[in-house]
Design an enzyme around this catalytic site. Structure first.
Site, short mmCIF file in Angstrom:
data_model
loop_
_atom_site.label_atom_id
_atom_site.label_comp_id
_atom_site.label_asym_id
_atom_site.label_seq_id
_atom_site.Cartn_x
_atom_site.Cartn_y
_atom_site.Cartn_z
N ASP A 25 0.87 -1.18 0.00
CA ASP A 25 0.00 0.00 0.00
C ASP A 25 0.91 1.24 0.00
OD1 ASP A 25 -3.24 0.28 1.45
OD2 ASP A 25 -2.11 1.83 0.37
N ASP A 35 -2.72 4.90 -2.54
CA ASP A 35 -3.73 5.56 -1.70
C ASP A 35 -4.05 6.97 -2.22
OD1 ASP A 35 -5.10 5.30 0.95
OD2 ASP A 35 -4.00 7.16 1.32
N GLU A 50 -6.17 4.05 -5.99
CA GLU A 50 -7.42 4.30 -5.26
C GLU A 50 -7.81 5.72 -5.57
OE1 GLU A 50 -7.55 5.71 -1.48
OE2 GLU A 50 -9.39 4.75 -0.87
N HIS A 65 -11.09 -2.00 3.71
CA HIS A 65 -10.97 -1.58 5.12
C HIS A 65 -11.68 -0.26 5.40
CE1 HIS A 65 -8.04 0.60 2.86
NE2 HIS A 65 -7.86 1.41 3.89
N ASP A 66 -12.18 0.38 4.32
CA ASP A 66 -12.91 1.65 4.49
C ASP A 66 -14.41 1.48 4.32
OD1 ASP A 66 -10.45 3.46 2.53
OD2 ASP A 66 -10.57 3.15 4.70
O1 TEU Z 1 -9.08 6.33 1.72
C1 TEU Z 1 -9.41 7.40 0.85
C2 TEU Z 1 -10.73 7.94 1.15
O2 TEU Z 1 -11.27 8.76 0.45
C3 TEU Z 1 -11.34 7.48 2.40
O3 TEU Z 1 -11.36 8.61 3.25
C4 TEU Z 1 -12.70 6.94 2.10
O4 TEU Z 1 -13.34 7.70 1.13
C5 TEU Z 1 -13.51 7.06 3.36
O5 TEU Z 1 -12.72 6.47 4.35
C6 TEU Z 1 -14.82 6.34 3.16
O6 TEU Z 1 -15.64 6.73 4.23
C7 TEU Z 1 -7.68 6.10 1.81
C8 TEU Z 1 -7.48 4.90 2.73
O7 TEU Z 1 -8.09 3.76 2.14
C9 TEU Z 1 -8.12 5.25 4.04
O8 TEU Z 1 -8.07 4.13 4.93
C10 TEU Z 1 -7.36 6.41 4.64
O9 TEU Z 1 -8.01 6.82 5.84
C11 TEU Z 1 -7.30 7.61 3.68
O10 TEU Z 1 -7.04 7.25 2.34
C12 TEU Z 1 -6.16 8.52 4.10
O11 TEU Z 1 -4.95 7.84 3.88
#
Ligand code: TEU
Ligand code: CA
Length: 563
Positions: A98, A200, A257, A330-331
């Site tokens: 990542d 990311d 992403e 994970h989000d």
């Molecule tokens: O997520 C990008 C992002 O836009 C997230 O904020 C997502 O849209 C949101 O969590 C959904 O509710 C990436 C990573 O996957 C996330 O875990 C990180 O918190 C974020 O970037 C910052 O690095």
């Protein structure tokens, strides 16, 4: 359509903190991953996307990196990492790291230097601006985890930009010296033998140099600055430079992403001759049902909308470019709870239906840890049981500070959409703490772990695990699944999702009932065939049954090979 190894890959995402704790401190770790490589090899996945394992103060659970070339203390040592990499490669499993380079941690050595003074040589590794003369921040943008996107630094009398938490300062990609540092770090990992990167929020790295104020929605305190950092003016220059300076020198798999990316931009990021990335994660389907306050006021979603989004991306990248196919990560909340039915009666059936829907499409399917055994959302009673900065900040601002939503309204939204739904420990067995750890984990285990766990799944030939395993085998066996073209059927049907894949003289017919009701399926007359072969289904089906007209049972899924 060029054939590529990564186009044929199935990816499994590991969120290390919640995957498997090998040393009894309640936190998942790298040795815990190595212990489970045989399990993943049995499932049949080709690539592991490893969420960040780098040194981090864990303000955002590793997405705030303080040393890109060292392993987070809680996760183990670089020797543990090298062992895991070697063991994975011995099982023909590749490791995709990542890469979090839109921002670092504020505890990174670069930032400590940068903030020390306005004339420090690393000052412009980050984005610093003077405040407005009325004592306001440089722009009115809000940060993703609440508050202003700017933090004032008393010592050097300027503000720095942080699109996420204030401990995640944005890196300044305008600076070629910073970009060189990133490329050198990427090469260092690739020289170690890792096989690629999940990048990311990589479409955030180029900001509009004017840094204008944004429109402020009625009732909001801050503006939405995303038009000024999403898919910015130099993002393709940077990715093409990254490709030339690093990626093109290795045989990598890369995925960007990209919140807010559309299909047209998706083509620019992933086109074969663009020399940028292999594929992208878009967010259109996981934004379905976002209400007035986004995920914190979730509404019902419509299957016709989901079909329109998937079809747009399947057709949009069919000639050139490549899709990533995912329900969860994970989000995101757990797929079965969000798009299927996590009740006792339909959890397994709808889990298999959702897997069929995704794994028969064109693109790389991503399996999020625990998805393969049908793990579900969690409903912690108290906000104190939640760990995710995004969830906790939302509670404080919506319920306590701005009092826009009541406790019950937000807890309901949290139960539906909090990122912690995906971050409860993987459920390995019915032992205490679900076999994840010998001690109380950093976040509570979902209380349904005695019914839903790997050990039970492996003992049940009809489990979701073996269904995923079969889907992965089919993808290896039938090139049509990887390379065939996609066409939607029954576009307006509110309960059935049916589509075809075509490749040479073969056709796949995928029929899915997304509802809890029995539904009549009528085969469109344009589908002609002389032979039918049932490849997979989540109910017992008489293989010779005519498919001209069917009554689909709740959440029924069938895949036919037609010739
Ligand atoms: O997520 C990008 C992002 O836009 C997230 O904020 C997502 O849209 C949101 O969590 C959904 O509710 C990436 C990573 O996957 C996330 O875990 C990180 O918190 C974020 O970037 C910052 O690095
Ligand atoms: Ca541990």
């Amino acid at each position: 359509m060029e054939r590529r190894w990564w186009k044929e890959a199935v990816v499994y995402q590991i969120y290390p903190r919640s995957f498997n704790d090998s040393n009894g401190d309640g936190i998942g770790d790298i040795k815990g991953i190595t212990e489970k490589l045989d399990y993943l090899s049995d499932l049949g996945v080709d690539v592991i996307w490893l969420s960040p394992v780098y040194k981090s103060p864990n303000d955002d659970n590793g997405y705030d990196i303080s040393d890109y070339q060292a392993i987070m203390d809680e996760f183990g040592t670089m020797a543990d990492f090298d062992e895991m990499l070697e063991e994975a490669h011995q099982r023909n499993i590749k490791i995709m790291m990542d890469l979090v380079v839109n921002h670092s941690s504020d505890e990174h050595a670069w930032f400590i230097e940068s903030r020390s003074s306005q004339d420090n040589p690393k000052r412009d590794y980050y984005i610093w601006k003077a405040g407005k003369d009325n004592g306001k921040a440089p722009t009115n943008w809000g940060a993703a985890f609440g508050g202003s996107a700017w933090e004032y630094d008393q010592n050097s009398d300027e503000y720095y930009l942080h699109l996420f938490s204030k401990k995640q300062p944005d890196l300044n990609w305008e600076n070629p010296r910073l970009r060189r540092e990133i490329y050198d770090m990427m090469s260092w990992w690739l020289d170690k033998g890792v096989d690629g990167f999940r990048m990311d929020v990589i479409n955030f790295i180029s900001k509009d140099p004017a840094y204008p104020d944004a429109k402020v929605q009625k009732g909001s305190k801050y503006g939405d600055g995303s038009p000024y950092y999403l898919n910015g003016p130099k993002v393709h220059d940077y990715l093409q430079e990254m490709n030339k300076e690093v990626l093109a020198k290795y045989d990598t798999i890369t995925v960007g992403e990209m919140p807010g990316v559309n299909v047209e931009e998706g083509k620019l990021y992933t086109g074969e001759d663009r020399h940028e990335l292999n594929m992208v994660f878009h967010f259109e389907h996981v934004s379905l049902g976002d209400g007035k306050y986004g995920k914190w006021a979730p509404e019902k979603w419509k299957l016709t909308e989901l079909k329109r989004i998937f079809t747009k991306w399947q057709k949009g990248l069919e000639e050139d470019g490549w899709n990533s196919l995912y329900w969860s990560n994970h989000d995101q909340p757990r797929a079965i709870s969000r798009f299927g039915n996590d009740s006792e009666n339909y959890r397994i059936t709808s889990g298999k239906m959702l897997a069929t829907c995704l794994h028969m499409m064109q693109g790389c399917p991503y399996i999020y840890q625990g998805e393969e055994i049908g793990m579900t959302n969690v409903s912690f009673a108290s906000i104190d049981e939640y760990r995710d900065i995004e969830t906790i900040n939302a509670y404080h601002s919506f319920v306590e500070e701005e009092q826009i939503l009541t406790h019950d309204q937000l807890m309901d939204a949290i139960h539906k959409r909090s990122r912690d739904n995906a971050r409860t420990p993987v459920q390995w067995s019915e032992n205490s703490y679900a076999g994840f750890s010998d001690v109380e984990p950093w976040i509570d285990v979902n209380s349904n772990y005695k019914e839903i766990n790997v050990k039970k799944a492996l003992q049940n030939p009809d489990s979701i695990f073996y269904y995923y395993k079969r889907l992965i085998e089919l993808r290896k066996e039938y090139p049509i699944i990887v390379y065939g073209s996609y066409d939607l059927l029954l576009e307006d049907h509110e309960q059935i999702y049916a589509y075809t894949r075509n490749f040479g003289n073969e056709q796949l017919l995928i029929i899915l009932n997304f509802s809890e009701e029995e539904v009549e399926f009528k085969l469109p007359s344009k589908i002609n065939f002389t032979q039918q072969e049932l490849l997979i289904s989540n109910y017992d089906v008489k293989v010779s049954e005519s498919i001209e007209s069917l009554v689909l049972r709740p959440y029924e899924a069938r895949v036919y090979l037609l010739k």
